[in-house]
Design a protein around this motif. Sequence first.
Motif, short mmCIF file in Angstrom:
data_model
loop_
_atom_site.label_atom_id
_atom_site.label_comp_id
_atom_site.label_asym_id
_atom_site.label_seq_id
_atom_site.Cartn_x
_atom_site.Cartn_y
_atom_site.Cartn_z
N GLU A 50 42.96 42.69 27.46
CA GLU A 50 43.58 41.53 28.08
C GLU A 50 43.06 40.22 27.49
OE1 GLU A 50 44.03 39.41 32.42
OE2 GLU A 50 44.23 41.59 32.33
N GLY A 68 47.55 38.26 34.30
CA GLY A 68 47.04 39.56 33.89
C GLY A 68 46.31 40.24 35.03
N GLU A 69 46.24 41.56 34.97
CA GLU A 69 45.60 42.30 36.05
C GLU A 69 44.12 41.97 36.17
OE1 GLU A 69 44.94 46.82 37.78
OE2 GLU A 69 45.83 46.56 35.79
N SER A 73 45.77 34.52 37.04
CA SER A 73 46.83 33.64 36.58
C SER A 73 46.26 32.41 35.90
CB SER A 73 47.70 33.22 37.77
OG SER A 73 48.78 32.43 37.35
N VAL A 82 53.28 38.43 31.55
CA VAL A 82 52.67 39.29 32.57
C VAL A 82 52.11 40.52 31.86
CG1 VAL A 82 53.02 40.56 34.70
CG2 VAL A 82 54.28 38.43 34.30
N VAL A 83 50.80 40.76 32.04
CA VAL A 83 50.11 41.75 31.22
C VAL A 83 49.32 42.74 32.07
CG1 VAL A 83 48.35 42.07 29.42
CG2 VAL A 83 49.86 40.06 29.35
N ASP A 84 49.53 44.00 31.82
CA ASP A 84 48.65 45.06 32.32
C ASP A 84 48.01 45.70 31.10
OD1 ASP A 84 47.32 47.15 33.50
OD2 ASP A 84 49.00 47.77 34.76
N ASP A 87 47.72 50.34 31.89
CA ASP A 87 48.36 50.91 33.08
C ASP A 87 48.07 52.41 33.07
OD1 ASP A 87 50.09 50.89 35.38
OD2 ASP A 87 51.58 51.87 34.12
N TRP A 217 52.38 43.13 37.49
CA TRP A 217 52.07 43.58 36.14
C TRP A 217 52.36 45.07 35.94
CZ3 TRP A 217 48.13 40.95 38.98
CH2 TRP A 217 47.32 41.79 39.77
#
Length: 264
Positions: A50, A68-69, A73, A82-84, A87, A217
């Motif tokens: 990330e 991002g997770e 923000s 929007v980023v994971d 996952d 995300w």
Amino acid sequence: MPDYHDDLRLAHVLADAADATTMERFKALDLKVETKPDMTPVSEADKAAEELIRTSLQRARPRDAVLGEEFGSEGSGPRRWVVDPIDGTKNYVRGVPVWATLIALMERGEGGDRPVVGVVSAPALGRRWWAAEGLGAYTGRSLSSASRLAVSKVSNLSDASFAYSSLSGWEERGRLDGFLDLTRACWRTRGYGDFWPYMMVAEGSVDICAEPELSLWDMAANAVIVQEAGGRFTGLDGVPGPNSGDAAASNGLLHGVMLDYLRP
């Protein structure tokens, strides 16, 4: 209609960099893993991937916001990435190859924020899927070597394949009875979990999938890929898009009947 070719190319570059970072530490014996306040695991690879994506976006798209997770923000405006980073972290830390980096671009419109670009990259599986609004959905090794995705045409629930993540989430939210009734009505059920069921819906190998609790995300990239493949992506409340805190995806033909089983 806006042209998202450049944003899609950038998302692929970001995914390439993330893949290199995550694969380098996959199955590492000295992988560092912590437990977050919500009792879910986070590895050093999650954070590194990330951070790398955020740094690249600051250079390439300095005016865009990022969610991002792992790091929350940053920024504001009508465009938000929007980023994971991983996952499927529980799979990652146990050496199970079913995990992916999810990268989406969301854009503000009259109906609220909607995903317009999505890339799902699963390097341990050797797979990648992507889509952009108005451009269709694809899978392959690169933008120049890809095949277009299309959802199935199964129209009877008794012929449908249903994918999900786990039973516990449905039970915790008081929806287990409806969930079990749905599994009994379907031809086949499998607990693939995480990003993979949505990609199989987009490919047409699975007809419906649903999860009872998710974050933005987890869903943004999946949503645009399913939709561009000709399917439907909503919350369990039937509201289109990835903003409901839960998700239901289908080939479109079975969406209403699936929601009838899964609504509270």
